[in-house]
Write a protein that holds these residues in place. Sequence first.
Motif, PDB file in Angstrom:
ATOM      1  N   ASP A 142      76.599 -15.703 -17.894  1.00 29.72           N
ATOM      2  CA  ASP A 142      77.944 -15.164 -18.083  1.00 29.72           C
ATOM      3  C   ASP A 142      78.956 -16.247 -18.453  1.00 29.72           C
ATOM      4  O   ASP A 142      79.850 -16.009 -19.267  1.00 29.72           O
ATOM      5  N   VAL A 143      78.822 -17.429 -17.854  1.00 30.25           N
ATOM      6  CA  VAL A 143      79.745 -18.516 -18.179  1.00 30.25           C
ATOM      7  C   VAL A 143      79.560 -18.953 -19.630  1.00 30.25           C
ATOM      8  O   VAL A 143      80.533 -19.243 -20.332  1.00 30.25           O
ATOM      9  N   TYR A 144      78.324 -18.980 -20.120  1.00 35.40           N
ATOM     10  CA  TYR A 144      78.101 -19.319 -21.523  1.00 35.40           C
ATOM     11  C   TYR A 144      78.754 -18.266 -22.431  1.00 35.40           C
ATOM     12  O   TYR A 144      79.458 -18.611 -23.389  1.00 35.40           O
ATOM     13  N   LEU A 145      78.504 -17.006 -22.136  1.00 32.30           N
ATOM     14  CA  LEU A 145      79.068 -15.940 -22.964  1.00 32.30           C
ATOM     15  C   LEU A 145      80.590 -15.983 -22.984  1.00 32.30           C
ATOM     16  O   LEU A 145      81.223 -15.779 -24.026  1.00 32.30           O
ATOM     17  N   LEU A 146      81.186 -16.292 -21.849  1.00 31.85           N
ATOM     18  CA  LEU A 146      82.639 -16.259 -21.748  1.00 31.85           C
ATOM     19  C   LEU A 146      83.288 -17.525 -22.290  1.00 31.85           C
ATOM     20  O   LEU A 146      84.231 -17.457 -23.090  1.00 31.85           O
ATOM     21  N   PHE A 147      82.784 -18.689 -21.885  1.00 32.05           N
ATOM     22  CA  PHE A 147      83.477 -19.930 -22.201  1.00 32.05           C
ATOM     23  C   PHE A 147      82.983 -20.618 -23.469  1.00 32.05           C
ATOM     24  O   PHE A 147      83.692 -21.463 -24.021  1.00 32.05           O
ATOM     25  N   CYS A 148      81.786 -20.307 -23.927  1.00 31.89           N
ATOM     26  CA  CYS A 148      81.299 -20.900 -25.172  1.00 31.89           C
ATOM     27  C   CYS A 148      81.424 -19.940 -26.352  1.00 31.89           C
ATOM     28  O   CYS A 148      81.792 -20.351 -27.447  1.00 31.89           O
ATOM     29  N   LEU A 149      81.116 -18.668 -26.125  1.00 27.10           N
ATOM     30  CA  LEU A 149      81.206 -17.692 -27.205  1.00 27.10           C
ATOM     31  C   LEU A 149      82.533 -16.937 -27.209  1.00 27.10           C
ATOM     32  O   LEU A 149      82.897 -16.324 -28.196  1.00 27.10           O
ATOM     33  N   GLY A 150      83.228 -16.953 -26.077  1.00 25.00           N
ATOM     34  CA  GLY A 150      84.476 -16.188 -25.999  1.00 25.00           C
ATOM     35  C   GLY A 150      84.239 -14.695 -25.968  1.00 25.00           C
ATOM     36  O   GLY A 150      85.051 -13.911 -26.477  1.00 25.00           O
ATOM     37  N   HIS A 151      83.117 -14.272 -25.348  1.00 27.75           N
ATOM     38  CA  HIS A 151      82.816 -12.839 -25.263  1.00 27.75           C
ATOM     39  C   HIS A 151      83.812 -12.183 -24.313  1.00 27.75           C
ATOM     40  O   HIS A 151      83.877 -12.524 -23.138  1.00 27.75           O
ATOM     41  N   PRO A 152      84.608 -11.221 -24.775  1.00 25.83           N
ATOM     42  CA  PRO A 152      85.684 -10.662 -23.961  1.00 25.83           C
ATOM     43  C   PRO A 152      85.220  -9.800 -22.798  1.00 25.83           C
ATOM     44  O   PRO A 152      86.003  -9.502 -21.901  1.00 25.83           O
ATOM     45  N   ASP A 153      83.946  -9.404 -22.790  1.00 33.21           N
ATOM     46  CA  ASP A 153      83.479  -8.498 -21.739  1.00 33.21           C
ATOM     47  C   ASP A 153      82.449  -9.157 -20.815  1.00 33.21           C
ATOM     48  O   ASP A 153      81.899  -8.498 -19.950  1.00 33.21           O
ATOM     49  N   ALA A 154      82.192 -10.451 -21.001  1.00 30.59           N
ATOM     50  CA  ALA A 154      81.275 -11.150 -20.086  1.00 30.59           C
ATOM     51  C   ALA A 154      81.947 -11.287 -18.729  1.00 30.59           C
ATOM     52  O   ALA A 154      83.124 -11.653 -18.643  1.00 30.59           O
ATOM     53  N   PHE A 155      81.210 -11.001 -17.665  1.00 35.69           N
ATOM     54  CA  PHE A 155      81.836 -10.994 -16.341  1.00 35.69           C
ATOM     55  C   PHE A 155      80.928 -11.638 -15.300  1.00 35.69           C
ATOM     56  O   PHE A 155      79.923 -11.056 -14.896  1.00 35.69           O
ATOM     57  N   PRO A 156      81.278 -12.853 -14.831  1.00 36.53           N
ATOM     58  CA  PRO A 156      80.472 -13.558 -13.831  1.00 36.53           C
ATOM     59  C   PRO A 156      80.731 -13.024 -12.422  1.00 36.53           C
ATOM     60  O   PRO A 156      81.437 -13.631 -11.615  1.00 36.53           O
ATOM     61  N   SER A 157      80.145 -11.891 -12.116  1.00 41.50           N
ATOM     62  CA  SER A 157      80.417 -11.233 -10.836  1.00 41.50           C
ATOM     63  C   SER A 157      79.910 -12.029  -9.646  1.00 41.50           C
ATOM     64  O   SER A 157      80.328 -11.790  -8.516  1.00 41.50           O
ATOM     65  N   GLY A 158      79.020 -12.992  -9.882  1.00 38.80           N
ATOM     66  CA  GLY A 158      78.499 -13.795  -8.779  1.00 38.80           C
ATOM     67  C   GLY A 158      79.309 -15.046  -8.497  1.00 38.80           C
ATOM     68  O   GLY A 158      78.982 -15.803  -7.572  1.00 38.80           O
ATOM     69  N   ASP A 159      80.365 -15.290  -9.245  1.00 45.24           N
ATOM     70  CA  ASP A 159      81.178 -16.485  -9.045  1.00 45.24           C
ATOM     71  C   ASP A 159      82.017 -16.342  -7.773  1.00 45.24           C
ATOM     72  O   ASP A 159      82.777 -15.378  -7.620  1.00 45.24           O
ATOM     73  N   LEU A 160      81.911 -17.307  -6.869  1.00 44.82           N
ATOM     74  CA  LEU A 160      82.580 -17.197  -5.571  1.00 44.82           C
ATOM     75  C   LEU A 160      84.100 -17.209  -5.701  1.00 44.82           C
ATOM     76  O   LEU A 160      84.794 -16.510  -4.955  1.00 44.82           O
ATOM     77  N   ALA A 161      84.628 -17.985  -6.637  1.00 44.67           N
ATOM     78  CA  ALA A 161      86.085 -18.022  -6.811  1.00 44.67           C
ATOM     79  C   ALA A 161      86.606 -16.682  -7.321  1.00 44.67           C
ATOM     80  O   ALA A 161      87.661 -16.211  -6.878  1.00 44.67           O
ATOM     81  N   VAL A 162      85.883 -16.073  -8.244  1.00 43.81           N
ATOM     82  CA  VAL A 162      86.286 -14.759  -8.753  1.00 43.81           C
ATOM     83  C   VAL A 162      86.218 -13.716  -7.636  1.00 43.81           C
ATOM     84  O   VAL A 162      87.115 -12.872  -7.495  1.00 43.81           O
ATOM     85  N   GLN A 163      85.182 -13.784  -6.822  1.00 39.27           N
ATOM     86  CA  GLN A 163      85.049 -12.852  -5.704  1.00 39.27           C
ATOM     87  C   GLN A 163      86.193 -13.011  -4.708  1.00 39.27           C
ATOM     88  O   GLN A 163      86.782 -12.024  -4.253  1.00 39.27           O
ATOM     89  N   GLU A 164      86.512 -14.252  -4.368  1.00 37.49           N
ATOM     90  CA  GLU A 164      87.578 -14.502  -3.399  1.00 37.49           C
ATOM     91  C   GLU A 164      88.940 -14.083  -3.964  1.00 37.49           C
ATOM     92  O   GLU A 164      89.784 -13.521  -3.249  1.00 37.49           O
ATOM     93  N   ALA A 165      89.147 -14.339  -5.249  1.00 39.12           N
ATOM     94  CA  ALA A 165      90.405 -13.921  -5.871  1.00 39.12           C
ATOM     95  C   ALA A 165      90.538 -12.406  -5.844  1.00 39.12           C
ATOM     96  O   ALA A 165      91.635 -11.872  -5.613  1.00 39.12           O
ATOM     97  N   ALA A 166      89.441 -11.698  -6.077  1.00 41.78           N
ATOM     98  CA  ALA A 166      89.477 -10.241  -6.021  1.00 41.78           C
ATOM     99  C   ALA A 166      89.810  -9.762  -4.613  1.00 41.78           C
ATOM    100  O   ALA A 166      90.577  -8.805  -4.429  1.00 41.78           O
TER     101      ALA A 166
END
Length: 214
Positions: A142-166
């Motif tokens: 997901d990080v590759y899709l989002l930060f290298c390709l700029g895929h607008p719908d890639a979602f790293p649901s396992g990222d701890l910072a994203v989880q805590e922010a939610a």
Amino acid sequence: MATLLETDAVLKRGLKALAEADPVMARLAAEGVTPQLRKRPPGFEGLAWIVLGQQVSTASATAIWGRLRAILEPATPEVFLRLSDESLRAAGLSAGKVRTLRALATEIIEGRLPLDGLGDIPADEAHGLLMRVKGIGPWTADVYLLFCLGHPDAFPSGDLAVQEAARLAYGLEQRPDAKALKALAESWRPWRGVAAKVLWAYYRVAKAREGAPA
């Protein structure tokens, strides 16, 4: 699929769509939570950098990458496969990361992983293709899709910072796991990647308020 996240105009379009679909996203936008594009180069080089950065500090990853790039010129799958395990280990790569990058290089060369074209297909499908490479996990994909390709719908649901922010943004009693966060993100399609960027930005803001390092 929505346009790739390559310009501020596209990012703003995604933010507007999220604010219209989700009142919490609208509130974060009103509070001035502003994500950045932060796009890295796509292709083998970009994904190799992400693999190297797994479970090490940014400083360590940068140092290892510098030593690797000194012997990996140009940074292509073909050149990587010609390097010996000894030289790769001397550069600082663990045995596991050597195996992952060799598997990745092989998949690209043999045509089973169209790495540069993953931004043109749905995020879930692109995620699945990356996950077929031994050693590439959900977060890396997901990080590759989002930060290298700029895929607008890639979602790293396992990222701890994203989880805590939610958890903080939505007032949840517990930090949502990857499954729960993925369910929450359904309403953000096809801009889940932009939502992830918003949540990362909000996480930094929240930690700064607490006086803790982000």
